[in-house]
Design an enzyme around this catalytic site. Structure first.
Site, PDB file in Angstrom:
ATOM      1  N   ARG A  89       0.846  -1.179   0.000  1.00 14.76           N
ATOM      2  CA  ARG A  89       0.000   0.000   0.000  1.00 14.76           C
ATOM      3  C   ARG A  89       0.887   1.237   0.000  1.00 14.76           C
ATOM      4  NH1 ARG A  89      -2.500  -3.569   3.701  1.00 14.76           N
ATOM      5  NH2 ARG A  89      -4.618  -4.187   3.083  1.00 14.76           N
ATOM      6  N   LYS A 114      -2.633  -1.839   7.385  1.00 12.63           N
ATOM      7  CA  LYS A 114      -4.040  -1.441   7.498  1.00 12.63           C
ATOM      8  C   LYS A 114      -4.766  -2.273   8.547  1.00 12.63           C
ATOM      9  CE  LYS A 114      -8.158  -0.666   4.658  1.00 12.63           C
ATOM     10  NZ  LYS A 114      -8.730  -0.778   3.274  1.00 12.63           N
ATOM     11  N   HIS A 166      -3.149   3.648  -6.388  1.00 11.80           N
ATOM     12  CA  HIS A 166      -3.558   2.334  -5.888  1.00 11.80           C
ATOM     13  C   HIS A 166      -3.648   1.306  -7.018  1.00 11.80           C
ATOM     14  CE1 HIS A 166      -4.847   0.219  -2.300  1.00 11.80           C
ATOM     15  NE2 HIS A 166      -5.823  -0.357  -2.961  1.00 11.80           N
ATOM     16  N   ARG A 169      -1.082  -1.462  -7.060  1.00 15.50           N
ATOM     17  CA  ARG A 169      -1.366  -2.618  -6.202  1.00 15.50           C
ATOM     18  C   ARG A 169      -2.275  -3.610  -6.930  1.00 15.50           C
ATOM     19  NH1 ARG A 169      -1.399  -4.261  -0.733  1.00 15.50           N
ATOM     20  NH2 ARG A 169      -3.438  -4.811   0.130  1.00 15.50           N
ATOM     21  N   HIS A 192      -4.684  -9.055   2.900  1.00 14.44           N
ATOM     22  CA  HIS A 192      -6.143  -9.015   2.977  1.00 14.44           C
ATOM     23  C   HIS A 192      -6.655  -9.984   4.037  1.00 14.44           C
ATOM     24  CE1 HIS A 192      -6.407  -7.523  -1.464  1.00 14.44           C
ATOM     25  NE2 HIS A 192      -6.143  -6.557  -0.606  1.00 14.44           N
ATOM     26  N   TYR A 201      -9.873  -6.907  -6.203  1.00 11.78           N
ATOM     27  CA  TYR A 201      -8.681  -6.203  -6.658  1.00 11.78           C
ATOM     28  C   TYR A 201      -8.252  -6.666  -8.033  1.00 11.78           C
ATOM     29  CZ  TYR A 201      -7.276  -3.610  -2.487  1.00 11.78           C
ATOM     30  OH  TYR A 201      -7.196  -2.710  -1.476  1.00 11.78           O
TER      31      TYR A 201
END
Length: 205
Positions: A89, A114, A166, A169, A192, A201
């Site tokens: 990230r 995160k 982003h 990613r 995740h 994603y």
């Protein structure tokens, strides 16, 4: 690259339109059905788009006004390449410290994630070479807003206005899946907590 799914309703609607055109049926039975929503915007970048992005960054490096400016552009170039090769990230890469990197075993340890959980991420040869070129500060001279601003700037210059920082990613995840890496492994690499997030994603069904 990962392919986006086509709506089944849209596909059938098109098939019956051809049948109507050729005189096999009088009306398309799917005309009364509410059409599926438009296909979602692609989130990952193709190899050509990556080349265009890097060319725009290289131009900034070549046309830098002074040494300070050149160094800033070079750092951002390494930052973009690093994200493409690790899937980190934005802030995970910026907050990375030299003490978090195990060059011998080619692993980085992320403490500020995160999910608030430490994550170990293996690094490939390219990512390792990038880190070895950087000083002790790694990417700390960047910040979230600056990284985002610079990406949008070079993306616009490259004619890639549909992408965000982003997207790098997303591109990393899609590339792994297209190479045959299983979805569970990709999910763990991205950090995740839910496998469904990884599916979104990469835009894979």
């Amino acid at each position: 690259t990962c392919a986006l799914p086509i709506s089944r309703d849209r596909a059938l609607h098109a098939v019956f339109n051809v049948a109507k055109k050729w005189g096999y049926i009088e009306e398309n039975p799917f005309s009364a059905v509410t059409k599926a929503k438009a296909q979602e915007k692609r989130l990952f970048m193709t190899e050509d788009e990556i080349r265009r992005l890097m060319t725009a960054i290289d131009d900034d490096v070549a046309n830098a006004r002074n040494k300070v400016s050149r160094r800033s552009h070079e750092l951002f170039r390494n930052y973009v390449r690093f994200l493409l090769n690790t899937g980190l990230r934005r802030d995970e890469a910026i907050s990375l410290r030299i003490k978090d990197i195990d060059f011998k075993h080619e692993v980085i340890f992320l403490n500020k994630t995160k999910n608030k959980e430490m994550r170990a991420v293996p690094i490939n040869r390219m990512a390792k070479e990038i880190l070895q070129q950087l000083g002790d500060k790694v990417f700390q001279e960047l910040n979230n807003s600056l990284a985002t601003h610079k990406f949008m700037q070079v993306a616009k210059k490259a004619g890639l206005t549909d992408f965000k920082l982003h997207s790098l990613r997303h591109t990393f995840a899609c590339d792994l899946l297209s190479r045959g890496v299983d979805i569970y492994t990709v999910s763990k690499l991205l950090g995740h907590s839910d496998l469904k997030t990884t599916m979104i994603y990469a835009k894979v069904v």
